[in-house]
Write a protein that holds these residues in place. Structure first.
Motif, mmCIF file in Angstrom:
data_model
loop_
_atom_site.group_PDB
_atom_site.id
_atom_site.type_symbol
_atom_site.label_atom_id
_atom_site.label_comp_id
_atom_site.label_asym_id
_atom_site.label_seq_id
_atom_site.Cartn_x
_atom_site.Cartn_y
_atom_site.Cartn_z
ATOM 1 N N ALA A 190 0.834 -1.206 0.000
ATOM 2 C CA ALA A 190 0.000 0.000 0.000
ATOM 3 C C ALA A 190 0.865 1.251 0.000
ATOM 4 C CB ALA A 190 -0.923 -0.006 1.214
ATOM 5 N N VAL A 191 1.932 1.239 0.787
ATOM 6 C CA VAL A 191 2.836 2.389 0.834
ATOM 7 C C VAL A 191 3.533 2.577 -0.509
ATOM 8 C CG1 VAL A 191 4.968 3.259 1.863
ATOM 9 C CG2 VAL A 191 3.177 2.301 3.320
ATOM 10 N N LEU A 192 3.925 1.489 -1.133
ATOM 11 C CA LEU A 192 4.560 1.572 -2.452
ATOM 12 C C LEU A 192 3.613 2.221 -3.452
ATOM 13 C CD1 LEU A 192 6.983 0.812 -4.274
ATOM 14 C CD2 LEU A 192 5.850 -1.391 -4.695
ATOM 15 N N SER A 193 2.347 1.851 -3.413
ATOM 16 C CA SER A 193 1.356 2.423 -4.315
ATOM 17 C C SER A 193 1.123 3.901 -4.039
ATOM 18 C CB SER A 193 0.037 1.651 -4.192
ATOM 19 O OG SER A 193 -0.966 2.214 -5.005
ATOM 20 N N LEU A 194 0.931 4.262 -2.776
ATOM 21 C CA LEU A 194 0.629 5.651 -2.422
ATOM 22 C C LEU A 194 1.837 6.566 -2.592
ATOM 23 C CD1 LEU A 194 -1.599 4.921 0.681
ATOM 24 C CD2 LEU A 194 -2.326 6.039 -1.420
ATOM 25 N N SER A 195 3.038 6.018 -2.502
ATOM 26 C CA SER A 195 4.234 6.847 -2.701
ATOM 27 C C SER A 195 4.352 7.324 -4.143
ATOM 28 C CB SER A 195 5.493 6.065 -2.303
ATOM 29 O OG SER A 195 5.715 4.973 -3.183
ATOM 30 N N ASN A 196 3.648 6.656 -5.052
ATOM 31 C CA ASN A 196 3.633 7.078 -6.448
ATOM 32 C C ASN A 196 2.495 8.045 -6.751
ATOM 33 O OD1 ASN A 196 5.864 5.476 -7.278
ATOM 34 N ND2 ASN A 196 4.551 3.661 -7.312
ATOM 35 N N VAL A 197 1.693 8.344 -5.747
ATOM 36 C CA VAL A 197 0.586 9.290 -5.892
ATOM 37 C C VAL A 197 0.950 10.640 -5.283
ATOM 38 C CG1 VAL A 197 -1.785 9.791 -5.166
ATOM 39 C CG2 VAL A 197 -1.183 7.497 -5.963
ATOM 40 N N LEU A 198 1.478 10.616 -4.065
ATOM 41 C CA LEU A 198 1.782 11.840 -3.321
ATOM 42 C C LEU A 198 3.124 12.426 -3.742
ATOM 43 C CD1 LEU A 198 0.751 10.485 0.194
ATOM 44 C CD2 LEU A 198 -0.596 11.999 -1.274
ATOM 45 N N TRP A 199 3.207 13.750 -3.681
ATOM 46 C CA TRP A 199 4.484 14.419 -3.921
ATOM 47 C C TRP A 199 5.402 14.197 -2.733
ATOM 48 C CZ3 TRP A 199 5.586 16.209 -8.595
ATOM 49 C CH2 TRP A 199 4.552 16.627 -9.440
ATOM 50 N N LYS A 200 6.690 14.175 -2.989
ATOM 51 C CA LYS A 200 7.654 14.067 -1.901
ATOM 52 C C LYS A 200 7.651 15.347 -1.083
ATOM 53 C CE LYS A 200 10.792 10.810 -4.202
ATOM 54 N NZ LYS A 200 12.167 10.566 -4.698
ATOM 55 N N THR A 201 7.947 15.203 0.187
ATOM 56 C CA THR A 201 7.987 16.354 1.072
ATOM 57 C C THR A 201 9.224 16.250 1.952
ATOM 58 O OG1 THR A 201 6.602 17.677 2.578
ATOM 59 C CG2 THR A 201 6.674 15.317 2.970
ATOM 60 N N PRO A 202 9.796 17.367 2.395
ATOM 61 C CA PRO A 202 11.022 17.313 3.206
ATOM 62 C C PRO A 202 10.833 16.494 4.483
ATOM 63 C CG PRO A 202 10.618 19.545 2.444
ATOM 64 C CD PRO A 202 9.404 18.743 2.081
ATOM 65 N N THR A 203 11.923 15.917 4.955
ATOM 66 C CA THR A 203 11.904 15.143 6.186
ATOM 67 C C THR A 203 11.352 15.977 7.336
ATOM 68 O OG1 THR A 203 13.841 13.912 5.428
ATOM 69 C CG2 THR A 203 13.327 13.800 7.782
ATOM 70 N N ARG A 204 10.464 15.393 8.098
ATOM 71 C CA ARG A 204 9.825 16.003 9.267
ATOM 72 C C ARG A 204 8.854 17.127 8.921
ATOM 73 N NH1 ARG A 204 12.146 13.484 13.346
ATOM 74 N NH2 ARG A 204 14.327 12.876 13.264
ATOM 75 N N ALA A 205 8.564 17.351 7.627
ATOM 76 C CA ALA A 205 7.607 18.407 7.259
ATOM 77 C C ALA A 205 6.222 18.078 7.796
ATOM 78 C CB ALA A 205 7.568 18.569 5.740
ATOM 79 N N VAL A 206 5.849 16.806 7.756
ATOM 80 C CA VAL A 206 4.538 16.408 8.261
ATOM 81 C C VAL A 206 4.485 16.567 9.780
ATOM 82 C CG1 VAL A 206 2.944 14.470 8.529
ATOM 83 C CG2 VAL A 206 4.067 14.857 6.336
ATOM 84 N N SER A 207 5.560 16.193 10.457
ATOM 85 C CA SER A 207 5.594 16.300 11.920
ATOM 86 C C SER A 207 5.423 17.739 12.384
ATOM 87 C CB SER A 207 6.918 15.744 12.457
ATOM 88 O OG SER A 207 7.086 14.395 12.080
ATOM 89 N N HIS A 208 5.923 18.680 11.601
ATOM 90 C CA HIS A 208 5.864 20.090 11.980
ATOM 91 C C HIS A 208 4.640 20.799 11.416
ATOM 92 C CE1 HIS A 208 10.549 19.949 12.461
ATOM 93 N NE2 HIS A 208 9.904 19.364 13.463
ATOM 94 N N ASP A 209 3.809 20.083 10.679
ATOM 95 C CA ASP A 209 2.640 20.711 10.057
ATOM 96 C C ASP A 209 1.494 20.800 11.062
ATOM 97 O OD1 ASP A 209 1.712 21.548 7.225
ATOM 98 O OD2 ASP A 209 0.039 20.365 7.989
#
Length: 472
Positions: A190-209
């Motif tokens: 599932a992660v392999l599939s979704l990683s081809n859908v979402l744009w990459k984001t900087p490390t820890r960007a989600v944690s700080h959002d």
């Protein structure tokens, strides 16, 4: 040292007075906030300051906290970070209701996921999409209590398995106006599939959002558990469920293979966040002609006919002061992530009566009016949105009006069905490109009264008040 830390943790009081309010952003229709696992119950405050709610009593909450603490402290070789283990990540996941049982792997590369057993799953389509919230388009409604029950089942399932997989990404590639996404999955596929859908984001960007979306994937959740929630699935393939207020998406069974359905659900969830950050989420495509970027609104049959000439087949772009960005990865690794502001906006209509000329230039007020109507041979699709959307079409139209005026973007109306044959494919693209190179007359319908009356009847019946600048 470990015993001391454990004693300190076990004697630390759980106090409501130490709770930290969830950070929120509000849009016109929804308060956008970090999703809470909320049911009518007490609040539990995690030591890191992350707040969550659960229907269990305080003893049950304390048990989960102790379990996480023991995972952290009582390891043979105590360390804050290691393969499959991160103190910060574990606490963040606990804030989403998932207690890491053994290991949590974050942002693995494709090759690493494959080493963990990831495979490319067979593509699915047409799975039911259940949405809690006020949306337009083809989605089934799910009550709050039912979604809460489902979320509890899914988080309990994810907390019970040995390894979970986490992937961080974004909807939109503009860092100022995107919507961050965290995927929590029981399946590396599932992660392999979704990683081809979402744009990459900087490390820890989600944690700080302040308000990331959370995608829970429960591919191995039992059929009995799904049936207990009361949501009908498509055989063993599962279903998609979203809650706009919680900014949460749940994929059960093989639903992670329905890329089209996932994109539709993520588009709906991300709309309030993107709007709150100054972006304009639009159900449009991009066409690049030479040095010019064209923002295209068109019905699906026209889009399919010229798919190989578009930046992406996906309906969804973010228009902002920075430029325009597709919602999802386009599949073109050499193409830019962010395009410059459009040289033109094209509204494609289909009117076999001949009332709408082949090509016409629109004023900003006319463009907003025709955008709001989305007229196609007697049918109306407000804001050209055919997928579930949480956006108010009238508010989008007002925002389009302001954008066209502020950035002086010209707008054109094309009738792809003026004659006996529908103009599609390369012929349609040539017609679009020609609008940028030749003088185009202002919009003047033929047999004005009948078609204008249809527009007026539909729009005034659906929307209470239209701005004075809106005109046919």
């Amino acid at each position: 040292m470990r015993n001391y830390l454990l004693r300190r943790f076990l004697h630390a009081p759980l106090s409501h007075s130490r709770s930290v309010p969830a950070v929120s952003l509000s849009s016109r229709r929804y308060a956008v906030s970090a999703p809470l696992i909320e049911e009518e119950a007490e609040t539990v405050v995690f030591p890191s300051g992350t707040r969550t709610q659960t229907s269990h009593n305080r003893n049950q909450a304390t048990y989960h906290l102790m379990r996480l603490a023991l995972n952290v402290i009582c390891r043979p070789q105590f360390s804050w970070e290691g393969p499959g283990f991160s103190y910060g990540l574990n606490w963040a996941l606990a804030g989403k209701g998932v207690i890491v049982n053994d290991k949590a792997f974050r942002n693995l590369k494709s090759s690493e996921l494959q080493q963990k057993g990831a495979t490319i799953a067979e593509s699915l389509s047409g799975l039911p999409i259940h949405v809690r919230g006020d949306v337009l388009g083809g989605a089934l409604e799910i009550p709050k209590a039912q979604f809460s029950k489902l979320l509890k089942q899914v988080t309990s399932h994810l907390s019970s398995i040995s390894d979970i997989y986490v992937h961080d990404g974004a909807i939109g590639s503009s860092s100022k106006c995107d919507a961050k996404v965290r995927v929590i999955s029981d399946s590396p596929s599932a992660v392999l599939s979704l990683s081809n859908v979402l744009w990459k984001t900087p490390t820890r960007a989600v944690s700080h959002d302040s308000c990331p979306l959370t995608v829970y994937v429960a591919s191995s959740l039992s059929a009995g558990a799904m049936e207990a929630v009361g949501i009908k699935s498509q055989g063993k393939n599962g279903f998609i469920a979203a809650d706009i207020e919680r900014s949460s998406l749940i994929l059960c069974g093989k639903a992670f293979s329905d890329t089209t359905g996932i994109k539709a659900a993520l588009s709906s969830l991300s709309g309030p966040i993107i709007s709150a950050r100054g972006g304009l989420p639009l159900s449009a495509r991009l066409l690049v002609s030479g040095d010019s970027v064209i923002l295209l609104f068109a019905p699906e049959d026209i889009v399919r006919s010229c798919s190989d000439l578009l930046v992406s087949m996906d309906a969804g772009v973010i228009l902002s002061s920075q430029g325009v960005a597709p919602f999802f990865q386009t599949g073109n690794s050499s193409g830019p992530n962010l395009y410059k502001l459009p040289a033109a906006v094209i509204l494609a209509s289909s009117d076999s009566s001949g009332a709408i000329p082949s090509v016409s230039k629109l004023s900003p007020g006319q463009a907003a009016y025709h955008f709001l109507a989305g007229y196609q041979n007697g049918k109306f699709t407000p804001a050209y949105t055919e997928i579930p959307s949480s956006a108010d079409p009238l508010e989008l139209s007002k925002a389009v009006l302001s954008k066209l005026k502020d950035d002086q973007i010209p707008a054109f109306l094309i009738n792809a069905n003026e004659g006996e044959k529908l103009t599609t494919g390369k012929d349609f693209v040539k017609l679009v490109q020609s609008t940028l190179t030749k003088s185009v007359l202002p919009f003047k319908p033929k047999g004005r009264g009948d078609l204008e009356g249809k527009y007026k009847s539909f729009l005034t019946g659906k929307f209470k008040e239209l701005p004075e600048e809106f005109s046919f």
